[in-house]
Design a protein around this motif. Structure first.
Motif, PDB file in Angstrom:
ATOM      1  N   VAL A  17       0.844  -1.201   0.000  1.00  0.00           N
ATOM      2  CA  VAL A  17       0.000   0.000   0.000  1.00  0.00           C
ATOM      3  C   VAL A  17       0.881   1.253   0.000  1.00  0.00           C
ATOM      4  O   VAL A  17       0.685   2.168  -0.803  1.00  0.00           O
ATOM      5  N   ALA A  18       1.865   1.299   0.884  1.00  0.00           N
ATOM      6  CA  ALA A  18       2.755   2.461   0.963  1.00  0.00           C
ATOM      7  C   ALA A  18       3.639   2.567  -0.273  1.00  0.00           C
ATOM      8  O   ALA A  18       3.869   3.668  -0.798  1.00  0.00           O
ATOM      9  N   HIS A  19       4.130   1.441  -0.746  1.00  0.00           N
ATOM     10  CA  HIS A  19       5.008   1.440  -1.917  1.00  0.00           C
ATOM     11  C   HIS A  19       4.260   1.949  -3.150  1.00  0.00           C
ATOM     12  O   HIS A  19       4.815   2.704  -3.959  1.00  0.00           O
ATOM     13  N   TYR A  20       2.998   1.552  -3.293  1.00  0.00           N
ATOM     14  CA  TYR A  20       2.164   2.030  -4.396  1.00  0.00           C
ATOM     15  C   TYR A  20       2.110   3.561  -4.387  1.00  0.00           C
ATOM     16  O   TYR A  20       2.294   4.201  -5.426  1.00  0.00           O
ATOM     17  N   ALA A  21       1.859   4.156  -3.235  1.00  0.00           N
ATOM     18  CA  ALA A  21       1.766   5.620  -3.132  1.00  0.00           C
ATOM     19  C   ALA A  21       3.091   6.278  -3.512  1.00  0.00           C
ATOM     20  O   ALA A  21       3.114   7.253  -4.276  1.00  0.00           O
ATOM     21  N   ASN A  22       4.188   5.752  -3.016  1.00  0.00           N
ATOM     22  CA  ASN A  22       5.493   6.341  -3.309  1.00  0.00           C
ATOM     23  C   ASN A  22       5.856   6.227  -4.788  1.00  0.00           C
ATOM     24  O   ASN A  22       6.364   7.182  -5.383  1.00  0.00           O
ATOM     25  N   LEU A  23       5.611   5.071  -5.369  1.00  0.00           N
ATOM     26  CA  LEU A  23       5.921   4.890  -6.790  1.00  0.00           C
ATOM     27  C   LEU A  23       5.017   5.750  -7.665  1.00  0.00           C
ATOM     28  O   LEU A  23       5.468   6.294  -8.676  1.00  0.00           O
ATOM     29  N   GLY A  27       6.281   8.685 -10.258  1.00  0.00           N
ATOM     30  CA  GLY A  27       6.093   8.407 -11.674  1.00  0.00           C
ATOM     31  C   GLY A  27       6.841   7.188 -12.164  1.00  0.00           C
ATOM     32  O   GLY A  27       7.161   7.088 -13.346  1.00  0.00           O
ATOM     33  N   HIS A  28       7.087   6.241 -11.283  1.00  0.00           N
ATOM     34  CA  HIS A  28       7.791   5.014 -11.649  1.00  0.00           C
ATOM     35  C   HIS A  28       6.763   3.950 -12.045  1.00  0.00           C
ATOM     36  O   HIS A  28       6.438   3.042 -11.276  1.00  0.00           O
ATOM     37  N   TRP A  29       6.250   4.086 -13.255  1.00  0.00           N
ATOM     38  CA  TRP A  29       5.100   3.290 -13.687  1.00  0.00           C
ATOM     39  C   TRP A  29       5.407   1.811 -13.822  1.00  0.00           C
ATOM     40  O   TRP A  29       4.555   0.977 -13.491  1.00  0.00           O
ATOM     41  N   ASP A  30       6.586   1.454 -14.314  1.00  0.00           N
ATOM     42  CA  ASP A  30       6.920   0.037 -14.455  1.00  0.00           C
ATOM     43  C   ASP A  30       6.934  -0.652 -13.100  1.00  0.00           C
ATOM     44  O   ASP A  30       6.383  -1.746 -12.951  1.00  0.00           O
ATOM     45  N   ALA A  31       7.569  -0.020 -12.128  1.00  0.00           N
ATOM     46  CA  ALA A  31       7.629  -0.598 -10.780  1.00  0.00           C
ATOM     47  C   ALA A  31       6.254  -0.628 -10.139  1.00  0.00           C
ATOM     48  O   ALA A  31       5.914  -1.585  -9.427  1.00  0.00           O
ATOM     49  N   LEU A  32       5.444   0.405 -10.376  1.00  0.00           N
ATOM     50  CA  LEU A  32       4.090   0.427  -9.834  1.00  0.00           C
ATOM     51  C   LEU A  32       3.266  -0.718 -10.416  1.00  0.00           C
ATOM     52  O   LEU A  32       2.609  -1.460  -9.681  1.00  0.00           O
ATOM     53  N   ALA A  33       3.300  -0.897 -11.718  1.00  0.00           N
ATOM     54  CA  ALA A  33       2.537  -1.982 -12.346  1.00  0.00           C
ATOM     55  C   ALA A  33       3.003  -3.345 -11.853  1.00  0.00           C
ATOM     56  O   ALA A  33       2.199  -4.269 -11.713  1.00  0.00           O
ATOM     57  N   ARG A  63       0.991   5.120 -17.780  1.00  0.00           N
ATOM     58  CA  ARG A  63       1.905   5.792 -18.715  1.00  0.00           C
ATOM     59  C   ARG A  63       1.205   6.845 -19.566  1.00  0.00           C
ATOM     60  O   ARG A  63       1.831   7.811 -19.986  1.00  0.00           O
ATOM     61  N   THR A  64      -0.063   6.664 -19.847  1.00  0.00           N
ATOM     62  CA  THR A  64      -0.762   7.572 -20.756  1.00  0.00           C
ATOM     63  C   THR A  64      -1.510   8.695 -20.045  1.00  0.00           C
ATOM     64  O   THR A  64      -2.068   9.557 -20.721  1.00  0.00           O
ATOM     65  N   ARG A  65      -1.491   8.744 -18.746  1.00  0.00           N
ATOM     66  CA  ARG A  65      -2.175   9.859 -18.093  1.00  0.00           C
ATOM     67  C   ARG A  65      -1.248  11.065 -18.056  1.00  0.00           C
ATOM     68  O   ARG A  65      -0.014  10.925 -18.080  1.00  0.00           O
ATOM     69  N   PRO A  66      -1.827  12.264 -17.999  1.00  0.00           N
ATOM     70  CA  PRO A  66      -1.002  13.482 -17.998  1.00  0.00           C
ATOM     71  C   PRO A  66      -0.071  13.543 -16.776  1.00  0.00           C
ATOM     72  O   PRO A  66      -0.445  13.112 -15.680  1.00  0.00           O
ATOM     73  N   ALA A  67       1.112  14.081 -16.986  1.00  0.00           N
ATOM     74  CA  ALA A  67       2.077  14.233 -15.896  1.00  0.00           C
ATOM     75  C   ALA A  67       1.562  15.263 -14.891  1.00  0.00           C
ATOM     76  O   ALA A  67       0.896  16.236 -15.267  1.00  0.00           O
ATOM     77  N   ARG A  68       1.859  15.034 -13.620  1.00  0.00           N
ATOM     78  CA  ARG A  68       1.473  15.980 -12.569  1.00  0.00           C
ATOM     79  C   ARG A  68       2.333  15.727 -11.340  1.00  0.00           C
ATOM     80  O   ARG A  68       2.859  14.630 -11.152  1.00  0.00           O
ATOM     81  N   ARG A  69       2.467  16.751 -10.532  1.00  0.00           N
ATOM     82  CA  ARG A  69       3.127  16.594  -9.239  1.00  0.00           C
ATOM     83  C   ARG A  69       2.035  16.316  -8.224  1.00  0.00           C
ATOM     84  O   ARG A  69       1.042  17.046  -8.151  1.00  0.00           O
ATOM     85  N   ALA A  70       2.217  15.242  -7.443  1.00  0.00           N
ATOM     86  CA  ALA A  70       1.169  14.843  -6.509  1.00  0.00           C
ATOM     87  C   ALA A  70       1.769  14.119  -5.314  1.00  0.00           C
ATOM     88  O   ALA A  70       2.899  13.624  -5.374  1.00  0.00           O
ATOM     89  N   GLY A 117       6.291 -13.026  -4.759  1.00  0.00           N
ATOM     90  CA  GLY A 117       5.933 -12.383  -3.501  1.00  0.00           C
ATOM     91  C   GLY A 117       4.502 -11.876  -3.534  1.00  0.00           C
ATOM     92  O   GLY A 117       3.724 -12.185  -4.430  1.00  0.00           O
ATOM     93  N   TRP A 118       4.156 -11.073  -2.539  1.00  0.00           N
ATOM     94  CA  TRP A 118       2.798 -10.555  -2.414  1.00  0.00           C
ATOM     95  C   TRP A 118       2.539  -9.472  -3.455  1.00  0.00           C
ATOM     96  O   TRP A 118       3.394  -8.620  -3.705  1.00  0.00           O
ATOM     97  N   LYS A 119       1.356  -9.524  -4.052  1.00  0.00           N
ATOM     98  CA  LYS A 119       0.950  -8.585  -5.101  1.00  0.00           C
ATOM     99  C   LYS A 119      -0.509  -8.178  -4.874  1.00  0.00           C
ATOM    100  O   LYS A 119      -1.261  -8.876  -4.194  1.00  0.00           O
ATOM    101  N   PHE A 120      -0.888  -7.060  -5.503  1.00  0.00           N
ATOM    102  CA  PHE A 120      -2.292  -6.699  -5.533  1.00  0.00           C
ATOM    103  C   PHE A 120      -3.006  -7.623  -6.522  1.00  0.00           C
ATOM    104  O   PHE A 120      -2.610  -7.700  -7.685  1.00  0.00           O
TER     105      PHE A 120
END
Length: 129
Positions: A17-23, A27-33, A63-70, A117-120
């Motif tokens: 859960v925390a790693h998803y938010a950080n990635l 903008g680290h989409w490959d690692a997030l996926a 990858r296709t959503r607009p870039a933003r700082r969040a 390992g554990w995945k969503f």
């Protein structure tokens, strides 16, 4: 399942859960996926009934959503181990994004233990306001 096995499962899933938010914020989409099982599915908090199915499709969606700082802030993370290979969880979400009004919501998650390992298995967001 022993109490220590339950704690270990809950720890690994809470870390996802925390790693998803950080990635996501970085903008680290490959690692997030890669946090999702190959057949995992995802629904954004802004579209909780619009499922994106499969790790590859999830990657394309990010990858296709607009870039933003969040900043995605996760709190009240509660994970429940169902058995040695499955868990469920819920967490509160606050999203602060440049140029947008802050929003609050939650994620309801299903987790699965894979050879990697554990995945969503499923991550479904919703907005409270």
């Amino acid at each position: 399942m022993t109490p220590s096995q339950r704690i270990e499962i809950e720890h690994h899933c809470a870390r996802l859960v925390a790693h998803y938010a950080n990635l996501n914020d970085a903008g680290h989409w490959d690692a997030l996926a890669a946090l999702f099982a190959p057949d995992g599915r995802f629904a954004r908090p802004t579209a909780p009934d619009d499922w994106i199915c499969g790790r590859d499709a999830i990657l394309v969606a990010f990858r296709t959503r607009p870039a933003r700082r969040a900043r995605h802030l996760c709190a009240n993370v509660v994970i429940d181990a169902i058995d040695a290979e499955h868990a469920i969880g819920q967490s509160a979400l606050a999203l602060l994004a440049e140029g947008s009004t802050p929003v609050a919501g939650s994620f309801h998650d299903r987790f699965v233990k894979t050879v990697d390992g554990w995945k969503f298995a499923e991550r479904r967001g919703s907005l409270a306001f």
